[in-house]
Design an enzyme around this catalytic site. Structure first.
Site, PDB file in Angstrom:
ATOM      1  N   TYR A 111       0.812  -1.221   0.000  1.00 46.23           N
ATOM      2  CA  TYR A 111       0.000   0.000   0.000  1.00 46.23           C
ATOM      3  C   TYR A 111       0.843   1.268   0.000  1.00 46.23           C
ATOM      4  O   TYR A 111       0.300   2.375  -0.039  1.00 46.23           O
ATOM      5  CB  TYR A 111      -0.917   0.043   1.231  1.00 46.23           C
ATOM      6  CG  TYR A 111      -2.118  -0.851   1.105  1.00 46.23           C
ATOM      7  CD1 TYR A 111      -1.955  -2.156   0.694  1.00 46.23           C
ATOM      8  CD2 TYR A 111      -3.383  -0.390   1.395  1.00 46.23           C
ATOM      9  CE1 TYR A 111      -3.045  -2.997   0.579  1.00 46.23           C
ATOM     10  CE2 TYR A 111      -4.483  -1.217   1.275  1.00 46.23           C
ATOM     11  CZ  TYR A 111      -4.303  -2.516   0.873  1.00 46.23           C
ATOM     12  OH  TYR A 111      -5.379  -3.339   0.753  1.00 46.23           O
ATOM     13  N   LYS A 163       2.600 -14.341   5.272  1.00 49.30           N
ATOM     14  CA  LYS A 163       2.765 -15.291   4.168  1.00 49.30           C
ATOM     15  C   LYS A 163       4.273 -15.457   3.962  1.00 49.30           C
ATOM     16  O   LYS A 163       4.807 -15.334   2.854  1.00 49.30           O
ATOM     17  CB  LYS A 163       2.056 -14.698   2.940  1.00 49.30           C
ATOM     18  CG  LYS A 163       1.906 -15.600   1.781  1.00 49.30           C
ATOM     19  CD  LYS A 163       0.779 -16.590   1.909  1.00 49.30           C
ATOM     20  CE  LYS A 163       0.844 -17.542   0.742  1.00 49.30           C
ATOM     21  NZ  LYS A 163       0.369 -18.874   0.981  1.00 49.30           N
ATOM     22  N   ASP A 213      -2.994 -17.627   4.389  1.00 48.60           N
ATOM     23  CA  ASP A 213      -4.084 -18.286   3.644  1.00 48.60           C
ATOM     24  C   ASP A 213      -4.943 -19.152   4.575  1.00 48.60           C
ATOM     25  O   ASP A 213      -6.156 -19.043   4.589  1.00 48.60           O
ATOM     26  CB  ASP A 213      -3.556 -19.103   2.450  1.00 48.60           C
ATOM     27  CG  ASP A 213      -2.300 -19.890   2.777  1.00 48.60           C
ATOM     28  OD1 ASP A 213      -2.198 -20.360   3.923  1.00 48.60           O
ATOM     29  OD2 ASP A 213      -1.424 -20.021   1.912  1.00 48.60           O
ATOM     30  N   ASP A 217      -6.253  -5.944   5.431  1.00 49.81           N
ATOM     31  CA  ASP A 217      -7.378  -5.366   4.701  1.00 49.81           C
ATOM     32  C   ASP A 217      -8.379  -6.471   4.352  1.00 49.81           C
ATOM     33  O   ASP A 217      -9.581  -6.368   4.636  1.00 49.81           O
ATOM     34  CB  ASP A 217      -6.848  -4.692   3.431  1.00 49.81           C
ATOM     35  CG  ASP A 217      -7.853  -3.740   2.826  1.00 49.81           C
ATOM     36  OD1 ASP A 217      -8.960  -3.627   3.372  1.00 49.81           O
ATOM     37  OD2 ASP A 217      -7.535  -3.110   1.796  1.00 49.81           O
TER      38      ASP A 217
END
Ligand code: NAP
Length: 468
Positions: free
Chosen positions: A159, A231, A331, A355
């Site tokens: 972002y 991740k 995930d 988000d």
């Protein structure tokens, strides 16, 4: 500071911060942005709920002096700017405020007013509690198991906006530099000539302040655990580094108050079998130990020794009372927060994961109409509490939508200010209004015998039920 369009209330004091503690006068001036579209309807309903809660809680001893500040369409109509500088200045000066949803202007200029406000005020935590209110229609079987709080990093990650658009000179130059100076990285681009490229910065400072805030909040609020969501198996030097820096910070700054999940295994193994050797313990926590390279085996043996070195403060079951720090891959967390919601408490994560996760989890407890949020800098004290949904323009000025997201954001704001009695009244009013099945259209369409209320009427119901 003097303002051109903002009218500062004549009475009222400023919220400030001293030695890291928020100082809130009994008559604080709090800036608010009404918001675009349905923001107008929602704000009208919400401010009445806030004032009623403060009045009921403190009988006139405390009172908020609301100060309207401008952003979005209203600001554009007034001064031809989407986010006037004085609006940012007002939040900086008065520290704590609240906002409704804002239209994101299309075509150039500021990409998102929300992102801009967070950036200018360095509001690095996006705080999103996800707590179920009994009776709210939910798509999951046991929504009452959901009680999580997301700490989403708000200022970096993908972002950051460091992007190269295909076809621009900047993009050409960047790819040429990559090809020449970092050929190994360049070789990893599948279609280098037709790729847009974005940079994903994840810093040690950014990670540490976010994880510190999450752990401190969890300790202050008697929560059981903090999960670092990442991740890191794929993005080792950004998301993987977040995990590593997070654990380092936790064990360095909060050693006596926390225990990592692996430490609980090691200590638990030793408690179950006091004769266990370090190597036997290592084989139990890492079943693949026998196949590991000697260096890796040594690291695990060192880890076991270090954990056993905590015996005095953590052994003999003492670890069971400590805040548990674990990590989980981004995930699988989407699946497990649905299938085993009870196992999750505070979640600390980076911008993009956070988000997605915030909105996905909000679905379990009734959707965006009711999910509150806050953007906070715990060092400066600056905080903006906000609706998490958009402006829902098709419903604007119909007095129809659910004001719950802004109202519960106000509840969070009062709690942040230490006005717990007012916050409790708001939460109670909301709980009772829903329990009485008096709700706005979004819940009404999912319930069987509920009474349909307008936005303003739902606000009235909350006020009516506050003390029941
Ligand atoms: P949206 O305004 O959030 O609306 C999408 C749908 O969500 C609505 O049609 C409605 O569903 C439901 N919804 C939203 N707010 C609700 C409420 N208070 N009560 C009940 N239901 C509610 O998203 P959008 O239409 O994609 O975005 C519209 C504008 O908002 C855009 O300009 C966008 O940039 C901006 N935006 C602002 C923020 C912010 O300021 N924080 C956040 C997101 C988007 P149903 O149609 O099913 O009734």
């Amino acid at each position: 500071m003097s303002y051109a369009i903002i009218k500062v209330p004549e009475n009222g004091g400023k919220v400030s911060i001293k030695d890291g503690k928020l100082q809130v006068p009994n008559n604080p001036i709090l800036p608010f942005i009404e918001g675009d579209g349905t923001g107008r309807d929602i704000w009208r309903a919400s401010v009445r709920v806030f004032d009623a809660a403060v009045e009921k809680a403190y009988g006139g001893k405390r009172k908020v002096h609301w100060m309207e500040v401008y952003a979005g369409e209203k600001a554009y109509d007034m001064v031809n700017e989407w986010l006037p500088e004085e609006t940012v200045e007002a939040f900086r000066e008065f520290l704590v405020g609240i906002k409704g949803p804002l239209t994101t202007p299309i075509g150039g200029g500021i990409r998102s007013l929300n992102v801009a406000l967070r950036k200018y005020l360095d509001l690095y935590v996006c705080l999103r509690p996800v707590q179920y209110i009994d009776g709210v229609p939910s798509p999951v079987k046991r929504p009452e198991d959901v009680d999580m709080v997301i700490f989403r990093e708000n200022t970096e990650d993908i972002y950051a906006g460091a992007e190269f658009e295909l076809g621009t000179q900047e993009s050409e130059d960047f790819r040429a530099m990559l090809k020449e100076q970092f050929p190994n990285q360049y070789a990893k681009l599948r279609f280098p000539d037709t790729s847009g490229i974005s940079i994903k910065p994840v810093s040690k400072e950014g990670t540490e302040r976010l994880v510190r805030a999450a752990i401190q909040w969890a300790l202050d609020n008697n929560r059981k655990g903090v999960s670092l969501v990442h991740k890191g198996n794929i993005m080792k030097f950004t998301e993987g580094a977040f995990r590593g820096w997070g654990y380092d910070l936790a064990t360095r700054e909060f050693r006596n108050d926390i225990v990592t999940e692996r430490e609980t295994w090691i200590l638990g193994n030793k408690e179950a079998n006091p004769d266990l050797t370090v190597e036997e313990n290592a084989r139990m926590i890492d079943p693949g130990f026998g196949m590991m390279a000697p260096d890796t085996q040594q690291e695990i043996l060192d880890e076991v020794e270090a954990a056993l070195g905590l015996w005095e403060t953590h052994g003999d079951g003492q670890w069971k009372d400590k805040l548990r720090i674990k990590d989980t891959i981004a995930d699988i967390v989407f699946q497990q927060t649905i299938t085993r919601a009870k196992e999750f408490d505070v979640l600390a994560t980076m911008n993009l994961n956070g988000d997605y996760l915030s909105d996905a989890l909000a679905a379990q407890i009734g959707g965006m109409g009711i999910a509150p949020g806050a953007n906070i800098n715990y060092e400066t004290g600056a905080a903006i509490f906000e609706a998490t949904h958009g402006t829902a323009p098709k419903y604007a000025d119909q007095d129809k939508v659910n004001p719950g997201s802004v109202i519960l954001s106000g509840e969070m704001m009062f709690r942040y200010m230490g006005w717990h009695e007012a916050a409790d009244l708001i939460l109670n009013g909301m709980r009772e209004a829903v329990k009485a099945e008096t709700v706005t259209y979004d819940f009404h369409r999912l319930m069987d015998n509920a009474t349909l209320l307008k936005c303003s009427e739902f606000g009235d119901a909350i006020i009516q039920y506050m003390e029941e």
